[in-house]
Enzyme design. Structure first.
Site, short mmCIF file in Angstrom:
data_model
loop_
_atom_site.label_atom_id
_atom_site.label_comp_id
_atom_site.label_asym_id
_atom_site.label_seq_id
_atom_site.Cartn_x
_atom_site.Cartn_y
_atom_site.Cartn_z
N ALA A 65 0.78 -1.30 -0.01
CA ALA A 65 -0.04 0.13 0.09
C ALA A 65 0.91 1.29 0.07
CB ALA A 65 -0.84 -0.02 1.37
N GLY A 109 1.17 -5.11 0.67
CA GLY A 109 -0.12 -5.43 -0.15
C GLY A 109 0.67 -5.88 -1.55
N GLU A 112 0.22 -9.40 -1.26
CA GLU A 112 -1.16 -9.71 -1.41
C GLU A 112 -1.50 -9.71 -2.84
OE1 GLU A 112 -1.77 -6.48 1.72
OE2 GLU A 112 -2.86 -8.12 2.82
N GLU A 132 3.33 -5.35 7.84
CA GLU A 132 2.40 -4.04 8.36
C GLU A 132 2.54 -4.04 9.58
OE1 GLU A 132 1.74 -6.61 6.17
OE2 GLU A 132 0.34 -5.67 4.58
#
Ligand code: CAA
Length: 260
Positions: A65, A109, A112, A132
């Site tokens: 992210a 992310g 992911e 994270e």
């Protein structure tokens, strides 16, 4: 005009998307996500494309992210706009197989995003991690759900609770990636595989992908029932008749798929 955050290419029946935000290690800004989803939609609706490759650039695959954007989001803003949910939804809508070529870091992310793909090829230098926890948050684009399915609870917990990375070799041994290859070879190897998949009947490839993905949603009994139903639907396709006739012809011949 601002520069595009992705590079879109084609190689015969393979659509290629390269993340390209080098100054931020391809972090998932809103712009990048929107451009990536647009490119996926465009390949999905193009009958000349049979498989998709998603990869990074010289900075690796993706650092997750966009930390600056996320830092500016309050709980209420993130909640109300379903922050990052559009990424998962966008991948769910793609029937064509997506091969992720993980050519370097895949963090947060980014890891992911890799797991949203259907098959992963990794460069020897690739690393995977869910850091994270070091930022005071948790994986929010599928990490807690997909990692456990890919590598099991103990390894997934270890990665998520320590923030430590695993190497490409460890990812392969754990079942997260299909193949690890020398960095300079990995893209071409994935392209060859994508080309092979794209050479088969498109509806059969899509049905096979759906059947495999449903295994994660359904128990064994319902999963077998669902597979059986999909299997029988393939009997109605022209490509099913063609594949069987080509095999039974004497001499045998190569099937000519019409994707119907
Ligand atoms: N978002 C935004 N910018 C990022 C970024 C990210 N995720 N990762 C790196 N950058 C930016 C840095 O801010 C820096 O920008 P400036 O030059 O403007 O300062 C630039 O990229 C280079 O970064 P570094 O100086 O840190 O480079 P490095 O080579 O020392 O380290 C790195 C590279 C290992 C990728 C390191 O930057 C890093 O650890 N990045 C963060 C990875 C991370 O924690 N990802 C999880 C994000 S949260 C998330 O993804 C939530 C979720 O589940 C969806």
């Amino acid at each position: 005009m601002s520069e595009s955050t992705i590079i879109v290419e084609r190689s015969e029946r393979v659509g290629i998307i390269k993340l390209n935000r080098p100054r931020a290690y391809n972090a998932l800004s809103r712009t990048l996500i929107n451009e990536l989803l647009d490119a996926l939609r465009s390949f999905e609706s193009d009958p000349r494309i049979g498989a998709i490759i998603l990869t990074g650039n010289e900075k690796g695959f993706c650092a997750g992210a966009d930390i600056k954007e996320q830092s500016e989001l309050s709980f209420v803003n993130a909640y109300n706009q379903d922050y990052l949910k559009n990424l998962n939804d966008g991948f769910f809508a793609v029937h064509k197989p997506i091969i992720g070529v993980i050519n370097g870091i895949a963090l947060g992310g980014g890891c992911e995003l890799a797991m949203m793909c259907d098959i992963l090829y990794a460069a020897e230098i690739a690393t995977f991690g869910q850091p994270e926890i070091t930022l005071g948050t948790i994986p929010g684009a599928g990490g807690t759900q997909r990692l456990i399915r890919a590598i099991g609870k103990s390894k997934a917990m270890h990665m998520i609770l320590t923030g430590e990375t695993i190497s490409a070799k460890e990812a392969e041994a754990a079942g997260l990636v299909a193949k690890v290859l020398p960095t300079e070879q990995v893209f071409n190897a994935a392209l060859e595989t994508a080309g092979k998949i794209a050479s088969f009947s498109a509806p059969i490839v899509a049905i096979a992908k759906e059947a495999v993905n449903e295994a994660e949603e359904l128990g064994l009994k319902n999963g077998l029932h669902f597979e059986s139903r999909l299997y029988h639907t393939t009997f109605g396709l022209e490509d099913h008749a063609e594949g069987f006739q080509a095999f039974l012809a004497r001499p045998k011949r190569v099937a000519q798929w019409t994707h119907k």
